[in-house]
Write an enzyme that holds these catalytic residues in place. Structure first.
Site, PDB file in Angstrom:
ATOM      1  N   ASP A   1      -6.557  -6.999   4.125  1.00 21.50           N
ATOM      2  CA  ASP A   1      -7.645  -6.383   3.365  1.00 21.50           C
ATOM      3  C   ASP A   1      -8.504  -7.472   2.735  1.00 21.50           C
ATOM      4  O   ASP A   1      -9.728  -7.476   2.856  1.00 21.50           O
ATOM      5  CB  ASP A   1      -7.050  -5.478   2.275  1.00 21.50           C
ATOM      6  CG  ASP A   1      -8.128  -4.825   1.420  1.00 21.50           C
ATOM      7  OD1 ASP A   1      -9.126  -4.352   1.995  1.00 21.50           O
ATOM      8  OD2 ASP A   1      -7.971  -4.809   0.182  1.00 21.50           O
TER       9      ASP A   1
ATOM     10  N   TYR B   1       0.818  -1.212   0.000  1.00 22.99           N
ATOM     11  CA  TYR B   1       0.000   0.000   0.000  1.00 22.99           C
ATOM     12  C   TYR B   1       0.855   1.266   0.000  1.00 22.99           C
ATOM     13  O   TYR B   1       0.455   2.287  -0.540  1.00 22.99           O
ATOM     14  CB  TYR B   1      -0.904   0.029   1.234  1.00 22.99           C
ATOM     15  CG  TYR B   1      -2.205  -0.692   1.083  1.00 22.99           C
ATOM     16  CD1 TYR B   1      -2.238  -2.074   1.001  1.00 22.99           C
ATOM     17  CD2 TYR B   1      -3.408   0.000   1.042  1.00 22.99           C
ATOM     18  CE1 TYR B   1      -3.436  -2.748   0.882  1.00 22.99           C
ATOM     19  CE2 TYR B   1      -4.617  -0.666   0.926  1.00 22.99           C
ATOM     20  CZ  TYR B   1      -4.626  -2.044   0.844  1.00 22.99           C
ATOM     21  OH  TYR B   1      -5.812  -2.696   0.724  1.00 22.99           O
TER      22      TYR B   1
HETATM   23  C1  IPM Z   1     -10.621  -1.201   3.442  1.00 22.94           C
HETATM   24  C2  IPM Z   1     -10.768  -0.687   2.043  1.00 22.94           C
HETATM   25  C3  IPM Z   1      -9.590   0.238   1.716  1.00 22.94           C
HETATM   26  C4  IPM Z   1      -8.319  -0.572   1.832  1.00 22.94           C
HETATM   27  C5  IPM Z   1      -9.652   0.952   0.353  1.00 22.94           C
HETATM   28  C6  IPM Z   1     -10.966   1.669   0.151  1.00 22.94           C
HETATM   29  C7  IPM Z   1      -8.501   1.882   0.170  1.00 22.94           C
HETATM   30  O1  IPM Z   1     -10.856  -1.744   1.152  1.00 22.94           O
HETATM   31  O2  IPM Z   1     -10.603  -0.396   4.388  1.00 22.94           O
HETATM   32  O3  IPM Z   1     -10.540  -2.418   3.623  1.00 22.94           O
HETATM   33  O4  IPM Z   1      -7.906  -1.221   0.874  1.00 22.94           O
HETATM   34  O5  IPM Z   1      -7.720  -0.565   2.911  1.00 22.94           O
HETATM   35 MG    MG Z   2     -10.987  -3.667   2.059  1.00 21.34          MG
END
Ligand code: IPM
Ligand code: MG
Length: 365
Positions: A251, A140
């Protein structure tokens, strides 16, 4: 008095946060405590006003508050914006700004909703899992990253897209401590999920998990590869107590785990930094732009996120229990928003669901 920042965001965000706010106001009444709410823009709505998805003003309000309640961000109409202006970037930005490296995602199964799950009742009954997801590292945020043209062996330009899956031992160590403390307060079983058979970053992850485990002799540490974990979560979710994993694996696994409970609209989350710092609470689901303004969204995940705020930020375990039991009792009485509705249930709107839960809180007094 506690200061709470409300970052409602886009899509169904404003509707679900309003219901959670109602619940917080009701709890404040019942318990004789006081909350001061401040709204701030995040995501697409912030872009509309400031041409930035995460305005400085919002970061300041979040920093100056005792806790943050966030709805959701994003809308298809922003899909064509450059990456740094997209609503999702604001979410990553606020996590980074507040150093929210530990994301707790409990998977709660309400007995009342067992039939909403796509899985068999005998597989999911009694499931009680917390996923501890690292939230400020991994692919990320890793650099280098980007899309660029490189010249291949034939001398032709070819575009490459790349991100870097990277963790420092310090980042792994601090999330490990959160995970071991979480497991220690629960059933004392911690499963660390990685891909150490392939990835170097996972080998380091595993090594540090084992090191840190030496300070927590009461917790049993096991390891699982992420592909196997994805399978085991569906095949036998009851085997898990606390799961710790990196940002991207967490995630994916947490969306998968939400299906055990029957709806993405039910699962709350808490994103935390070091003890005493401001924490952020949000549902794990997204902004569902197709449901925006229809008063049909399920506010329970956000209401339970507010309950987690009571427990973790304000050390008010009693308020947590009251809200949790109010939700349970509401479901027991058959009230259902559209996402979990089945024949014979009482179909309610977003606001009606909030109202019934508040009523239950008052009745419990
Ligand atoms: C989550 C969401 C987010 C992430 C996105 C919207 C950036 O999927 O909070 O799980 O990937 O962390
Ligand atoms: Mg997510």
């Amino acid at each position: 008095m506690y200061k709470i920042a409300l970052l409602k965001g886009d899509g169904i965000g404003p509707e679900i946060v309003s219901e959670a706010k109602k619940v917080l106001e009701t709890i404040a009444n019942v318990q004789g405590i006081k909350f001061e709410f401040t709204d701030a823009l995040i995501g697409g709505c912030a872009y509309e006003k400031y041409k930035k998805p995460l305005p400085d003003e919002t970061v300041k309000i979040a920093h100056d508050s005792d806790a943050v309640l966030l709805g959701a961000v994003g809308d298809w109409k922003y899909d064509t914006l450059p990456p740094e202006l997209r609503p999702e970037r604001a979410l990553l930005g606020i996590r980074k700004e507040l150093n929210l490296y530990a994301n707790l995602r409990p998977v709660v199964i309400f007995d009342e909703l067992i039939s909403s799950s796509a899985l068999k009742p005998e597989v999911i009954k009694g499931v009680d899992v917390v996923i501890v997801r690292e939230l400020t590292g991994d692919v990320y945020f890793g650099t280098p990253k980007g899309i660029e043209v490189r010249v291949d062996e034939d001398g032709n330009g070819v575009r490459y897209g790349y991100n870097n899956m990277i963790y420092s031992e310090k980042e792994i160590e601090r999330i490990a401590h959160v995970a071991f403390r979480t497991a220690s307060s629960r059933n004392k079983k911690l499963c660390s999920v990685d891909k150490a058979n392939v990835l170097d970053v996972s080998r380091l992850w595993r090594e540090i998990m084992i090191d840190v485990s030496k300070s927590y002799s009461d917790v049993e540490l096991t390891h699982m590869y992420v592909d196997n974990a994805a399978m085991q979560l569906i095949a036998n979710p009851r085997q898990f107590d606390t799961i710790v994993t990196g940002n991207i694996f967490g995630d994916i696994l947490s969306d998968e785990a939400s299906m055990i409970s029957g709806s993405l609209g039910l699962l709350p989350s808490a994103s935390m930094s070091d003890e005493g710092s401001v924490a952020l609470y949000e549902p794990i689901h997204g902004s569902a732009p197709d449901l925006k303004g229809l008063n049909v969204a399920n506010p329970i995940a956000t209401i339970l996120s507010a309950a987690m705020m009571m427990k973790y930020s304000f050390k008010n375990e009693q308020a947590y229990e009251i809200i949790f039991n109010a939700v349970k009792s509401t479901l027991k009485d058959g009230y259902r928003t559209k996402d979990i509705f089945k024949d014979g249930d009482k179909l309610v709107t977003t606001t009606q669901m909030g109202d019934v839960i508040c009523q239950k809180i008052l009745e419990a007094r």
